[in-house]
Design a protein around this motif. Structure first.
Motif, PDB file in Angstrom:
ATOM      1  N   ARG A 189      -1.875   8.656   1.738  1.00  0.00           N
ATOM      2  CA  ARG A 189      -2.853   8.632   0.607  1.00  0.00           C
ATOM      3  C   ARG A 189      -2.221   7.688  -0.713  1.00  0.00           C
ATOM      4  O   ARG A 189      -2.852   7.270  -1.298  1.00  0.00           O
ATOM      5  N   VAL A 190      -0.919   7.841  -0.600  1.00  0.00           N
ATOM      6  CA  VAL A 190      -0.348   7.182  -1.693  1.00  0.00           C
ATOM      7  C   VAL A 190       1.083   6.420  -1.104  1.00  0.00           C
ATOM      8  O   VAL A 190       1.623   6.762  -0.349  1.00  0.00           O
ATOM      9  N   LEU A 191       1.187   4.945  -1.679  1.00  0.00           N
ATOM     10  CA  LEU A 191       2.358   4.363  -1.442  1.00  0.00           C
ATOM     11  C   LEU A 191       3.379   4.193  -2.605  1.00  0.00           C
ATOM     12  O   LEU A 191       2.509   3.780  -3.842  1.00  0.00           O
ATOM     13  N   GLU A 192       4.574   4.652  -2.746  1.00  0.00           N
ATOM     14  CA  GLU A 192       5.344   4.713  -3.651  1.00  0.00           C
ATOM     15  C   GLU A 192       6.554   3.657  -3.497  1.00  0.00           C
ATOM     16  O   GLU A 192       6.855   3.641  -2.304  1.00  0.00           O
ATOM     17  N   ALA A 193       6.966   3.257  -4.492  1.00  0.00           N
ATOM     18  CA  ALA A 193       8.212   2.057  -4.637  1.00  0.00           C
ATOM     19  C   ALA A 193       9.086   2.254  -5.776  1.00  0.00           C
ATOM     20  O   ALA A 193       8.464   2.949  -6.784  1.00  0.00           O
ATOM     21  N   VAL A 197       9.412   3.995 -11.078  1.00  0.00           N
ATOM     22  CA  VAL A 197       8.761   4.319  -9.959  1.00  0.00           C
ATOM     23  C   VAL A 197       7.000   3.966  -9.913  1.00  0.00           C
ATOM     24  O   VAL A 197       6.449   4.093 -11.075  1.00  0.00           O
ATOM     25  N   ALA A 198       6.695   3.084  -8.982  1.00  0.00           N
ATOM     26  CA  ALA A 198       5.457   2.352  -8.893  1.00  0.00           C
ATOM     27  C   ALA A 198       4.558   3.175  -7.895  1.00  0.00           C
ATOM     28  O   ALA A 198       4.995   3.370  -6.569  1.00  0.00           O
ATOM     29  N   ARG A 199       3.175   3.581  -8.040  1.00  0.00           N
ATOM     30  CA  ARG A 199       2.395   3.880  -7.004  1.00  0.00           C
ATOM     31  C   ARG A 199       1.153   3.289  -6.981  1.00  0.00           C
ATOM     32  O   ARG A 199       0.598   2.867  -7.859  1.00  0.00           O
ATOM     33  N   LEU A 200       0.662   3.370  -5.817  1.00  0.00           N
ATOM     34  CA  LEU A 200      -0.561   2.856  -5.573  1.00  0.00           C
ATOM     35  C   LEU A 200      -1.510   3.839  -4.526  1.00  0.00           C
ATOM     36  O   LEU A 200      -0.918   4.506  -3.826  1.00  0.00           O
ATOM     37  N   GLU A 201      -2.507   4.226  -5.228  1.00  0.00           N
ATOM     38  CA  GLU A 201      -3.323   5.099  -4.482  1.00  0.00           C
ATOM     39  C   GLU A 201      -4.021   4.368  -3.386  1.00  0.00           C
ATOM     40  O   GLU A 201      -4.854   3.381  -3.635  1.00  0.00           O
ATOM     41  N   LEU A 202      -4.207   4.924  -2.247  1.00  0.00           N
ATOM     42  CA  LEU A 202      -4.545   4.102  -1.141  1.00  0.00           C
ATOM     43  C   LEU A 202      -5.888   4.861  -0.619  1.00  0.00           C
ATOM     44  O   LEU A 202      -6.062   5.994  -0.357  1.00  0.00           O
TER      45      LEU A 202
END
Length: 199
Positions: free
Chosen positions: A147-151, A191-196
């Motif tokens: 659901r989310v990709l975090e980096a 912290v970077a986040r992308l909702e997928l």
């Protein structure tokens, strides 16, 4: 040379991963296990026994791969493997949960994947391959139900930095891919986040 494909690091691709990392295992004997192991279990490159440097880390990565836990993705060009990105469910990276600066606000948040490392041979750097690997990681995480990709990128303030410092990627690289900066800000890490969106 252009990328032909980006593939999961499955057992049949172990030799490709081993050859890509070379005898020292990428980033000074790390073998991309730093975030997967507790500090006391990770073999540092400063160990006194030079013959053992990184061997436990290599065996850990080999075990994960052969046990069917895909530890990341390999990029291929017409000559073979040419790049690596470590991406997996966030709970696979035990060191994140123990980190003072990167541990999640909600460790039980479902469906969160983490991207922790890129590795490119020196001759392949600064050619946009990292961004291609990032796109591949996004697609792969989404295909696996994330659901989310975090980096956890490094902010280079638009300048350049040694590859040993930007192995998690740069802030600008993740911004271009649509990530938003979230969580807490340290002197160097965000912290970077992308909702997928999944179909």
């Amino acid at each position: 040379m252009s990328i032909v494909s980006i593939e999961p690091a499955t057992p049949d691709r172990w030799d490709d991963l081993e050859n890509l990392f070379g005898p020292t295992g990428a980033y000074g004997h790390c073998w991309c296990t730093f975030f997967r192991r507790r500090a006391k279990d990770h073999t540092e490159s400063t160990t006194c026994d030079r013959s053992r440097r990184g061997l436990d880390n290599k065996e850990e990565l080999r075990r994960l791969t052969h046990d069917g836990k895909v530890p990341g993705l390999l990029a291929y060009d017409e000559n073979g493997p040419c790049g690596w990105v470590s991406v997996a469910p966030r709970e696979d990276f035990v060191r994140l949960a123990r980190s003072r600066t990167l541990r999640p606000a909600d460790p039980r948040e479902p469906g969160v994947w983490a991207l922790v490392c890129f590795w490119l041979p020196p001759r392949r750097r600064r050619r946009g391959l990292g961004s291609r690997l990032l796109d591949g990681a996004i697609d792969y995480a989404r295909s696996q139900g994330a659901r989310v990709l975090e980096a956890y990128p490094v902010d280079t303030m638009g300048g350049r930095a040694p590859s040993s410092e930007v192995y998690p990627g740069t802030v600008e690289m993740f911004r271009r891919a649509g990530f938003t900066l979230a969580g807490h800000h340290t002197s160097e890490r965000l912290v970077a986040r992308l909702e997928l969106k999944t179909d």
